[in-house]
Design a protein around this motif. Structure first.
Motif, PDB file in Angstrom:
ATOM      1  N   SER A 184       0.843  -1.202   0.000  1.00 52.41           N
ATOM      2  CA  SER A 184       0.000   0.000   0.000  1.00 52.41           C
ATOM      3  C   SER A 184       0.879   1.252   0.000  1.00 52.41           C
ATOM      4  O   SER A 184       1.764   1.384   0.842  1.00 52.41           O
ATOM      5  CB  SER A 184      -0.886   0.002   1.251  1.00 52.41           C
ATOM      6  OG  SER A 184      -1.612   1.206   1.334  1.00 52.41           O
ATOM      7  N   GLN A 185       0.639   2.124  -0.933  1.00 56.77           N
ATOM      8  CA  GLN A 185       1.374   3.387  -0.958  1.00 56.77           C
ATOM      9  C   GLN A 185       1.074   4.177   0.298  1.00 56.77           C
ATOM     10  O   GLN A 185       1.961   4.534   1.056  1.00 56.77           O
ATOM     11  CB  GLN A 185       0.980   4.188  -2.206  1.00 56.77           C
ATOM     12  CG  GLN A 185       1.757   5.476  -2.446  1.00 56.77           C
ATOM     13  CD  GLN A 185       1.423   6.649  -1.556  1.00 56.77           C
ATOM     14  OE1 GLN A 185       2.300   7.284  -0.978  1.00 56.77           O
ATOM     15  NE2 GLN A 185       0.141   6.938  -1.383  1.00 56.77           N
ATOM     16  N   SER A 186      -0.215   4.434   0.513  1.00 56.24           N
ATOM     17  CA  SER A 186      -0.629   5.297   1.629  1.00 56.24           C
ATOM     18  C   SER A 186      -0.503   4.589   2.970  1.00 56.24           C
ATOM     19  O   SER A 186      -0.299   5.217   4.000  1.00 56.24           O
ATOM     20  CB  SER A 186      -2.087   5.712   1.448  1.00 56.24           C
ATOM     21  OG  SER A 186      -2.917   4.556   1.455  1.00 56.24           O
ATOM     22  N   THR A 222      -5.238   2.354   3.175  1.00 55.26           N
ATOM     23  CA  THR A 222      -6.364   1.745   2.463  1.00 55.26           C
ATOM     24  C   THR A 222      -7.075   0.782   3.406  1.00 55.26           C
ATOM     25  O   THR A 222      -6.480  -0.186   3.893  1.00 55.26           O
ATOM     26  CB  THR A 222      -5.854   1.027   1.203  1.00 55.26           C
ATOM     27  OG1 THR A 222      -5.225   1.999   0.382  1.00 55.26           O
ATOM     28  CG2 THR A 222      -6.979   0.361   0.442  1.00 55.26           C
ATOM     29  N   VAL A 244      -3.080  11.513  -8.051  1.00 52.64           N
ATOM     30  CA  VAL A 244      -3.924  10.376  -7.686  1.00 52.64           C
ATOM     31  C   VAL A 244      -3.439   9.108  -8.389  1.00 52.64           C
ATOM     32  O   VAL A 244      -3.384   8.027  -7.796  1.00 52.64           O
ATOM     33  CB  VAL A 244      -5.408  10.688  -8.023  1.00 52.64           C
ATOM     34  CG1 VAL A 244      -6.240   9.425  -8.011  1.00 52.64           C
ATOM     35  CG2 VAL A 244      -5.958  11.689  -7.006  1.00 52.64           C
ATOM     36  N   SER A 294      -1.057   6.492  -9.405  1.00 53.76           N
ATOM     37  CA  SER A 294       0.192   6.069  -8.796  1.00 53.76           C
ATOM     38  C   SER A 294       1.231   5.722  -9.872  1.00 53.76           C
ATOM     39  O   SER A 294       0.919   5.024 -10.833  1.00 53.76           O
ATOM     40  CB  SER A 294      -0.093   4.837  -7.936  1.00 53.76           C
ATOM     41  OG  SER A 294       1.036   4.509  -7.200  1.00 53.76           O
ATOM     42  N   LYS A 321      -3.975   2.770 -15.581  1.00 52.66           N
ATOM     43  CA  LYS A 321      -3.465   4.149 -15.687  1.00 52.66           C
ATOM     44  C   LYS A 321      -4.208   4.900 -16.779  1.00 52.66           C
ATOM     45  O   LYS A 321      -4.650   6.021 -16.599  1.00 52.66           O
ATOM     46  CB  LYS A 321      -1.986   4.061 -16.031  1.00 52.66           C
ATOM     47  CG  LYS A 321      -0.972   4.852 -15.347  1.00 52.66           C
ATOM     48  CD  LYS A 321      -0.724   4.778 -13.894  1.00 52.66           C
ATOM     49  CE  LYS A 321      -1.839   4.530 -12.963  1.00 52.66           C
ATOM     50  NZ  LYS A 321      -1.485   4.089 -11.656  1.00 52.66           N
ATOM     51  N   GLU A 345      -8.008   5.536 -15.822  1.00 53.00           N
ATOM     52  CA  GLU A 345      -8.312   6.445 -14.707  1.00 53.00           C
ATOM     53  C   GLU A 345      -8.021   7.900 -15.021  1.00 53.00           C
ATOM     54  O   GLU A 345      -8.685   8.784 -14.496  1.00 53.00           O
ATOM     55  CB  GLU A 345      -7.618   6.007 -13.409  1.00 53.00           C
ATOM     56  CG  GLU A 345      -6.137   6.235 -13.355  1.00 53.00           C
ATOM     57  CD  GLU A 345      -5.518   5.840 -12.020  1.00 53.00           C
ATOM     58  OE1 GLU A 345      -6.132   6.092 -10.980  1.00 53.00           O
ATOM     59  OE2 GLU A 345      -4.404   5.287 -12.019  1.00 53.00           O
TER      60      GLU A 345
HETATM   61  O1  M6R Z   1      -2.552   3.650  -0.978  1.00 53.36           O
HETATM   62  P1  M6R Z   1      -2.745   2.328  -1.626  1.00 53.36           P
HETATM   63  O2  M6R Z   1      -1.552   1.905  -2.424  1.00 53.36           O
HETATM   64  O3  M6R Z   1      -3.199   1.244  -0.711  1.00 53.36           O
HETATM   65  O4  M6R Z   1      -3.913   2.560  -2.671  1.00 53.36           O
HETATM   66  C1  M6R Z   1      -4.490   1.486  -3.362  1.00 53.36           C
HETATM   67  C2  M6R Z   1      -5.183   1.983  -4.600  1.00 53.36           C
HETATM   68  O5  M6R Z   1      -6.238   2.836  -4.265  1.00 53.36           O
HETATM   69  C3  M6R Z   1      -4.220   2.751  -5.507  1.00 53.36           C
HETATM   70  O6  M6R Z   1      -3.128   1.946  -5.823  1.00 53.36           O
HETATM   71  C4  M6R Z   1      -4.914   3.204  -6.791  1.00 53.36           C
HETATM   72  O7  M6R Z   1      -5.325   2.110  -7.539  1.00 53.36           O
HETATM   73  C5  M6R Z   1      -3.967   4.087  -7.587  1.00 53.36           C
HETATM   74  N1  M6R Z   1      -3.850   5.385  -6.985  1.00 53.36           N
HETATM   75  C6  M6R Z   1      -4.397   4.238  -9.005  1.00 53.36           C
HETATM   76  O8  M6R Z   1      -3.433   4.912  -9.725  1.00 53.36           O
END
Ligand code: M6R
Length: 606
Positions: free
Chosen positions: A344-346, A349, A395, A397, A482, A485
């Motif tokens: 997870s980036q953030s 989630t 937004v 990624s 990509k 979206e």
């Molecule tokens: O923060 P996360 O990586 O958990 O977010 C998961 C998805 O919401 C995120 O990867 C989303 O699909 C991308 N922002 C799309 O580009």
């Protein structure tokens, strides 16, 4: 998903909060609002549907003043996008902003007979009403009683009219970070914004109450006992001096990839071999598991699919990749011998977070690959590998995805080594190839204008299909996400061999097809599959490893030759090319690349 902010101090809070909301806007951008508290305790609200810039204009037209306040940028869940549904919400003596979902809000409306006075259709206003219901002059008691009644997730930042200059905060699941800032204290829904004001912060523990005052922050547990926060340091570059001269953050973030991949990989190569000493990950974690299960959403899940292909071919270990949002509801099977990797980036989630909790409950060991330090998924997992991508604002990624891939390469290399699939020589060769990735990416980025040119050929397409096999298919899933979206063009990625089983019926001369061919052993099969769509009239855009021979019989709409790496590493330069393709389509369509419609960067609701 929504962004929340709170400040109290000696500075004028209005501009500060609106500036902070602009940074937080990537969490949701359908409406925004601010509430400022005057010294007599009265609270003034300005809010509107639209972007933070609309709120800024509103505040300029209808000035409000105060040194204590709260702000919000919204991604609508309950109640449509309207001025009235924008936060803050005020009910009686309580004014609040909310991130999360109050699942039982209808029951609460009935139970406390709230309907008549509610002004909005939001669950958040109901939270304010319940707080007001329990308020009898003691904010702490009201918060304690109210949160026991709320079901769901919430991060609440609250003003009580009788307590001017104080911001209260409480949360369940949805994050809040807090710090002391110059002349006061501040809270926010993430460190991206807080880090602009202070390097020291703490994550508000769940079901604790934070009391922000001009001279500092107090923290209490639910019994009213004062507790010491666990202070953390923001250790990434939070300098937002802008978009670095690029029109959008997405382009800036794409261009940063060579650097941030190197930043993620280099500290984890020791003696030429992938190594997780700096992360405190013991080899036994990688050596003793019987299978791996990735839980993640969206782009992060796509990173997991690449990881699966790598692990299966280099380590020969069984690996599943599960959509975190489905994992628990399909009774995901994990046990003591499963290593669950949450990506997870953030790190916020909600589905991924819940999947980690489920995995731990079932005895699995959990390892998080997260970009944001101290994020909930990281804190909930046994071990964590932080990617060093730095703040990702767009937004869509990009750099977070490729640094997740870098972490998965490192894991593959170390796992293969400790489990004996690699000897020292192979482990070193693997790491050396990984170290070449930034340069290969740079070569693609330097030729971005070629991809810009190619992008023009699909600007008006209604559908774009993408095809590839093996690793190429895994990255096309992400390439297709990509494109859709940020350009709003319908796009699907298919494993080339699958087209004949149905989808080829959709191929016409109006359907551009993007093909990626980077895997030596699949090359000839790929070209045969491409011929099948060309025979049905499709124009094909080909991204191909530069060392592969061109199929001279076919006529291509465009060809982009990717710098050659070992097959297993070609996903990196190919991913950069696909990101640029999507970016330029969106840019040339004149869309808001960084803030595509209906989306938010951080998905904290199920
Ligand atoms: O923060 P996360 O990586 O958990 O977010 C998961 C998805 O919401 C995120 O990867 C989303 O699909 C991308 N922002 C799309 O580009």
């Amino acid at each position: 998903m929504c962004g929340i902010i709170g400040y109290t101090g000696i500075e004028e809070a209005g501009d500060m909060i609106v500036d902070a909301l602009e940074i937080l806007e990537y969490r949701g951008y359908d409406s925004a609002g601010i509430a400022l508290c005057r010294t007599d305790g009265s609270v003034r609200i300005r809010k509107c549907a639209g972007r933070v810039k609309d709120l800024r204009s509103l505040c300029q037209r209808e000035d409000i003043r105060g040194t204590c306040g709260i702000g919000h940028t919204r991604w609508a869940t309950h109640g449509g996008v309207s001025d009235g549904n924008a936060h803050p919400h005020q009910y009686g003596k309580v004014t609040l902003v909310h991130n999360g979902i109050i699942e039982n809000y209808r029951d609460l409306v009935r139970k406390y007979d709230l309907q008549e006075r509610l002004q909005s259709q939001t669950d958040s206003e109901v939270a304010a009403a319940v707080l007001d219901h329990f308020y009898n002059g003691d904010p702490f008691a009201a918060i304690r009683k109210a949160v026991l009644k709320l079901k769901g997730t919430f991060a609440l930042s609250i003003l009580f009219e009788d307590f001017p200059g104080i911001v209260f905060a409480v949360r369940n699941v949805s994050p809040i970070v807090i710090g002391n800032v110059r002349g006061g204290s501040m809270l926010a829904s993430d460190v991206t914004v807080l880090g602009q004001y202070t390097r020291e912060y703490f994550v508000l523990p769940e079901f604790h109450v934070a009391v922000l005052k001009k001279d500092g922050v107090e923290l209490y547990d639910m019994s009213g006992e004062a507790t010491e926060p666990e202070w953390l340091t923001v250790d990434w570059d939070v300098d937002r001096s802008g978009k670095g001269g690029y029109p959008f953050y997405m382009e800036k973030e794409i261009m940063e990839q060579p650097k941030v991949i190197a930043d993620t990989v280099r500290p984890r190569i020791c003696g030429g071999i992938p190594d997780f000493t700096i992360d405190g990950i013991p080899d036994s974690l990688l050596a003793d598991c019987r299978r791996i299960c990735v839980v993640a959403c969206g782009t992060a899940m796509h990173a997991g699919l690449v990881g699966k292909a790598l692990m299966q071919s280099f380590v020969r270990i069984h690996m599943d990749v599960e959509l975190a949002s489905e994992f628990m509801y399909t009774d995901g099977i994990v046990d003591e011998e499963t290593l669950v990797i949450a990506i997870s980036q953030s790190g916020e989630t909600i589905d991924t977070l819940e999947a980690v909790k489920y995995a731990r409950k079932h005895g699995a060991k959990t390892l998080a690959i997260v970009n944001v330090r101290g994020a909930s998924v990281a804190l909930a997992s046994d071990y964590v590998i932080y990617t060093n991508a730095g703040p990702e604002i767009a937004v869509a990624s990009t750099k977070a995805y490729t640094t997740q891939l870098a972490a998965l390469y490192l894991l593959t290399g170390r796992m293969a080594y400790v489990r004996g699939s690699f000897g020292e020589k192979e482990a070193k060769a693997f790491a050396a190839e990984l170290m070449r990735v930034p340069e290969a990416m740079r070569q693609v980025l330097d030729r971005r204008e070629e991809i810009h040119y190619i992008a023009r050929s699909i600007l008006n397409a209604k559908d774009v299909f993408m095809m590839g096999r093996g690793l190429d298919y895994s990255i096309l899933l992400e390439g297709s996400l990509k494109l859709k979206e940020i350009s709003y063009i319908h796009s699907e990625a298919y494993a080339s061999g699958e087209l004949k089983h149905g989808t080829i019926a959709l191929i016409t001369e109006d359907t551009p097809v993007v093909a990626v061919v980077t895997q030596s052993r699949l090359q000839s099969k790929e070209f045969s599959n491409i011929k099948e769509v060309q025979s049905r009239g499709a124009g094909v855009i080909l991204f191909m490893k530069e060392t592969f021979g061109m199929d001279k019989e076919s006529s291509w709409n465009s060809v982009f030759k990717l710098p050659a790496m070992e097959d297993g590493f070609m996903v990196m330069p190919a991913s950069a090319a696909l990101q640029l393709l999507a970016y330029y389509v969106s840019l040339d369509k004149g869309l808001d690349v960084d803030k595509p419609r209906n989306l938010a960067k951080v998905v904290t609701v199920e």
